[in-house]
Design an enzyme around this catalytic site. Structure first.
Site, mmCIF file in Angstrom:
data_model
loop_
_atom_site.group_PDB
_atom_site.id
_atom_site.type_symbol
_atom_site.label_atom_id
_atom_site.label_comp_id
_atom_site.label_asym_id
_atom_site.label_seq_id
_atom_site.Cartn_x
_atom_site.Cartn_y
_atom_site.Cartn_z
ATOM 1 N N GLU A 1 -1.629 -8.744 4.252
ATOM 2 C CA GLU A 1 -1.586 -9.147 5.669
ATOM 3 C C GLU A 1 -2.979 -9.258 6.281
ATOM 4 O O GLU A 1 -3.156 -9.903 7.319
ATOM 5 C CB GLU A 1 -0.736 -8.147 6.474
ATOM 6 C CG GLU A 1 -1.417 -6.863 6.886
ATOM 7 C CD GLU A 1 -1.589 -5.845 5.766
ATOM 8 O OE1 GLU A 1 -2.193 -4.777 6.022
ATOM 9 O OE2 GLU A 1 -1.114 -6.100 4.639
ATOM 10 N N CYS B 1 0.832 -1.209 0.000
ATOM 11 C CA CYS B 1 0.000 0.000 0.000
ATOM 12 C C CYS B 1 0.869 1.263 0.000
ATOM 13 O O CYS B 1 1.410 1.627 -1.034
ATOM 14 C CB CYS B 1 -0.987 -0.040 1.156
ATOM 15 S SG CYS B 1 -2.337 1.174 0.951
ATOM 16 N N HIS C 1 -3.721 -5.013 0.765
ATOM 17 C CA HIS C 1 -3.192 -5.408 2.077
ATOM 18 C C HIS C 1 -3.228 -6.933 2.233
ATOM 19 O O HIS C 1 -4.170 -7.498 2.790
ATOM 20 C CB HIS C 1 -4.010 -4.750 3.196
ATOM 21 C CG HIS C 1 -3.692 -3.313 3.381
ATOM 22 N ND1 HIS C 1 -2.734 -2.867 4.255
ATOM 23 C CD2 HIS C 1 -4.189 -2.208 2.760
ATOM 24 C CE1 HIS C 1 -2.652 -1.555 4.195
ATOM 25 N NE2 HIS C 1 -3.519 -1.125 3.296
#
Length: 242
Positions: A215, A113, A213
């Protein structure tokens, strides 16, 4: 037993509150740490600093550039849009120094990002400061604090396609994107509205940027690929296993 690579994760520089305390902090969402550790690495949180950059890079085997506030438009020679965050000049400087040093060493890098945007800026590219002005909707950040979900199409023949395949469902939370693509970077993924979602440097061992994202999801393939490359990098430079 295989070595456990040490993965540095750049941290946010934000006020935080816990219990009775409300203080400026260097912090990172635990999702980043969990993703690295599920992939077989050990996470090390790196506070923003331009000090001891080479010593920091000596200590780690791979680098994750985390999300966070918008990059200062001065870094790519543009005036600030009225929606752009207040600059964090110290964080920008520290992360750009770490990223430049990591790429110089050919250390594996996963830029997420804000990190994706920094990678592009470091290579001389620029940013679209408010995507809704360009694409006519807010589908990449529909509500504060909530990830938007959408698919991306991945370019064949890229490292990203090797890891994720031709199509991938992602979680996004951003209002900025890449404009002019920086030197030696290739475009690797796009949303349906044409927003560029992935870049990489094919001349490096592992230098991937994604606007989403990873994660925040259950799919750890990007982190696993990073950790595998970090393990190889660790072996190539002769560090002792942990």
């Amino acid at each position: 037993m295989p070595a456990t690579p040490l993965i540095g994760i750049t941290s946010y520089a934000q006020p935080a509150q816990w219990g009775a305390w409300h203080l400026p902090c260097a912090l990172i969402p635990l999702m980043y740490v969990g993703s690295v550790e599920r992939a077989g690495g050990r996470a090390l949180v790196l506070p923003p600093s331009t000090e001891a950059v080479e010593e920091t890079l000596d200590a780690v085997d791979g680098l994750v550039l985390s999300g966070g506030v918008d990059v200062d438009p001065a870094a790519y020679g543009a005036p600030a849009h009225h929606t752009t965050d207040e600059p964090q000049v110290g964080r920008d400087a520290g992360e750009l120094a770490l990223l430049a040093g990591a790429l110089e060493r050919d250390m594996p890098v996963l830029a997420i990002c804000r990190g994706f945007q920094l990678l592009n800026v470091l290579r001389g590219g620029d940013l679209v400061q408010h995507l809704p002005d360009a694409i006519g909707h807010e589908g990449h950040k529909e509500a504060p604090g909530v990830f938007s979900e959408h698919p991306v199409e991945v370019a064949a023949g890229t490292r990203l396609a090797e890891i994720l395949g031709a199509r991938h469902d992602v979680k996004s939370h951003h209002h900025q994107g890449v404009g002019r693509v920086g030197a030696d970077l290739v475009e690797t993924a796009w949303a349906a509205d044409g927003t560029l979602e992935g870049i990489e440097d094919p001349g490096k061992r592992f230098a991937l940027g994604v606007l989403w994202h990873p994660e925040a999801g259950e799919d750890t393939r990007l982190f696993a690929a990073l950790v595998d490359e970090a393990r190889s990098y660790r072996g190539d430079r002769g560090r002792a296993p942990t």
